[in-house]
Design an enzyme around this catalytic site. Sequence first.
Site, PDB file in Angstrom:
ATOM      1  CG  HIS A  90      69.506  28.669  17.997  1.00  0.00           C
ATOM      2  ND1 HIS A  90      68.526  29.513  17.537  1.00  0.00           N
ATOM      3  CD2 HIS A  90      68.852  27.652  18.618  1.00  0.00           C
ATOM      4  CE1 HIS A  90      67.335  29.016  17.843  1.00  0.00           C
ATOM      5  NE2 HIS A  90      67.506  27.885  18.520  1.00  0.00           N
ATOM      6  CG  ASP A  92      69.240  30.722  13.695  1.00  0.00           C
ATOM      7  OD1 ASP A  92      69.803  30.160  14.655  1.00  0.00           O
ATOM      8  OD2 ASP A  92      68.499  30.111  12.893  1.00  0.00           O
ATOM      9  CG  ASP A 123      63.635  28.509  19.665  1.00  0.00           C
ATOM     10  OD1 ASP A 123      64.850  28.287  19.749  1.00  0.00           O
ATOM     11  OD2 ASP A 123      62.919  28.037  18.769  1.00  0.00           O
ATOM     12  CD  GLU A 154      67.941  24.859  15.935  1.00  0.00           C
ATOM     13  OE1 GLU A 154      67.655  23.650  16.021  1.00  0.00           O
ATOM     14  OE2 GLU A 154      67.070  25.737  15.875  1.00  0.00           O
ATOM     15  CD  GLU A 155      64.704  28.120  15.177  1.00  0.00           C
ATOM     16  OE1 GLU A 155      64.206  27.069  14.720  1.00  0.00           O
ATOM     17  OE2 GLU A 155      64.570  28.486  16.355  1.00  0.00           O
ATOM     18  CG  HIS A 420      59.506  27.322  15.996  1.00  0.00           C
ATOM     19  ND1 HIS A 420      59.904  26.203  15.300  1.00  0.00           N
ATOM     20  CD2 HIS A 420      60.584  27.704  16.709  1.00  0.00           C
ATOM     21  CE1 HIS A 420      61.167  25.926  15.578  1.00  0.00           C
ATOM     22  NE2 HIS A 420      61.594  26.832  16.439  1.00  0.00           N
TER      23      HIS A 420
HETATM   24 ZN   LIG Z   1      65.875  26.748  19.245  1.00  0.00          ZN
END
Ligand SMILES: [Zn+2]
Length: 450
Positions: A90, A92, A123, A154-155, A420
């Site tokens: 992904h 995003d 990520d 996705e996030e 994150h």
């Molecule tokens: Zn991810």
Amino acid sequence: MSVQELGARVGALTGRARDDLALLVGHRSVADPRQYPDQGCRQAAEAVARLFAAEGFAEVRLLDTPDGSRAVFGHRPGPPGAPTVLLYSHYDVQPPLDEEAWRTPPWTLTERDGRWYGRGAADCKGNIVAQLTALRALGDRLPVGVKVICEGSEEQSTGGLSAFVRAHPDLLRADSVLVCDTGNAEAGLPTATTHLRGSLHLTMTVSALSGPVHSGTFGGPAPDPLNALIALLAPLHNAAGDTTVPGVADDGRWQGADYPAERYRRDAGILPGVGLAGSGTPADMLWARHALTVVGIDCPAVVGSAPAVQAAVRAKLNVRIPYGSDVDVLWKALRTHLEASAPWNVRVEFADVNRSQPFRSATEGPAYAALATAMEQAFGRPMTTVAQGGSIPVCVALQETFPDAEIMLIGVEEPRCLIHAPNESVDPSEIERTALALALFLRAGAGGRS
Ligand SMILES: [Zn+2]
């Protein structure tokens, strides 16, 4: 070409991998238009499409998904009769959160002590770059067909690609799927992720008055929505810290590799002297049990607050659901509790409810065996397996849509990446070895008969 020769080709492509990653990290692709203009996502999607198009994907396009995001899709057919591999990632990212806490600019890829820092460096933009590097190293020599899908939201847990997969099963159909959005148990230790927890996100509003009222003139008999919210949420954990949704059993034991408490404490940054929550081991609590987190509460902030009873308050809840449990059963039990226990008959309403079931990957088929071989060759150590406490909802959509496909999870996101969180980074040698493993897996025919 030997494994060493292929490894040397991958190594020689590190500079380009870094350039690609710097380009992708530079796009502020947070898929939340309330916080970031859509332009960042659009530019990231277009950049990903251009990068794959340059690696022999004649058919690359942006797919509009039902949540308003765009996924990048590409297809490079293989020889007749060859199996097809779907590569997932992904583009995003999570917002940078506390920008002051970053030691390097979040949107500029920056090298420090041998690691590359930036939001999305691991990520999941680092995984996109690992896929590109594998394809580059292989050139035209591909015994399999390859499809790529790079998700755009996705996030956000808004389910755009999952809905798209279910509505267009033929476009993404494949014999095996490599979901490149996890990582090794530690850098250098090749790891496939076999279990993912499911998740339930929801927003609840508690209301009791037509408007705020003075806490002196009316406070006392006034039904306070914030007190009601606290009363509703408090019984959802016991004194030990176990999640206790009435009617949901939660005493699972994790059967796989352990997660020592000391390592967990270090990885999670638990302060000295502060205990761990729950009656199970860290592995039990993380991978075999539910975990309910109140992730946000809307009520007046301390600065600017007045002595008043509020009319309504709002909370966002997130529940993680272990493999073997059912998200729909959990949601029904939670909703029943919250509605039936509302003090003073305050109004409780729900919105933005998103559910995804827990997931277990393939571990018995020929593609898994081929992946284990490729990972061992690339890292020089046998592949191990772990579970992950997070959720990747599209895995469930892919499994339900393609029940015969082997779905496996690998990637560059090892614990030191701090995904994150502020100061996200990636270890460039993890990109290199993951790219080599991908290249070896594809070159070996992905476990198919070809
Ligand atoms: Zn991810």
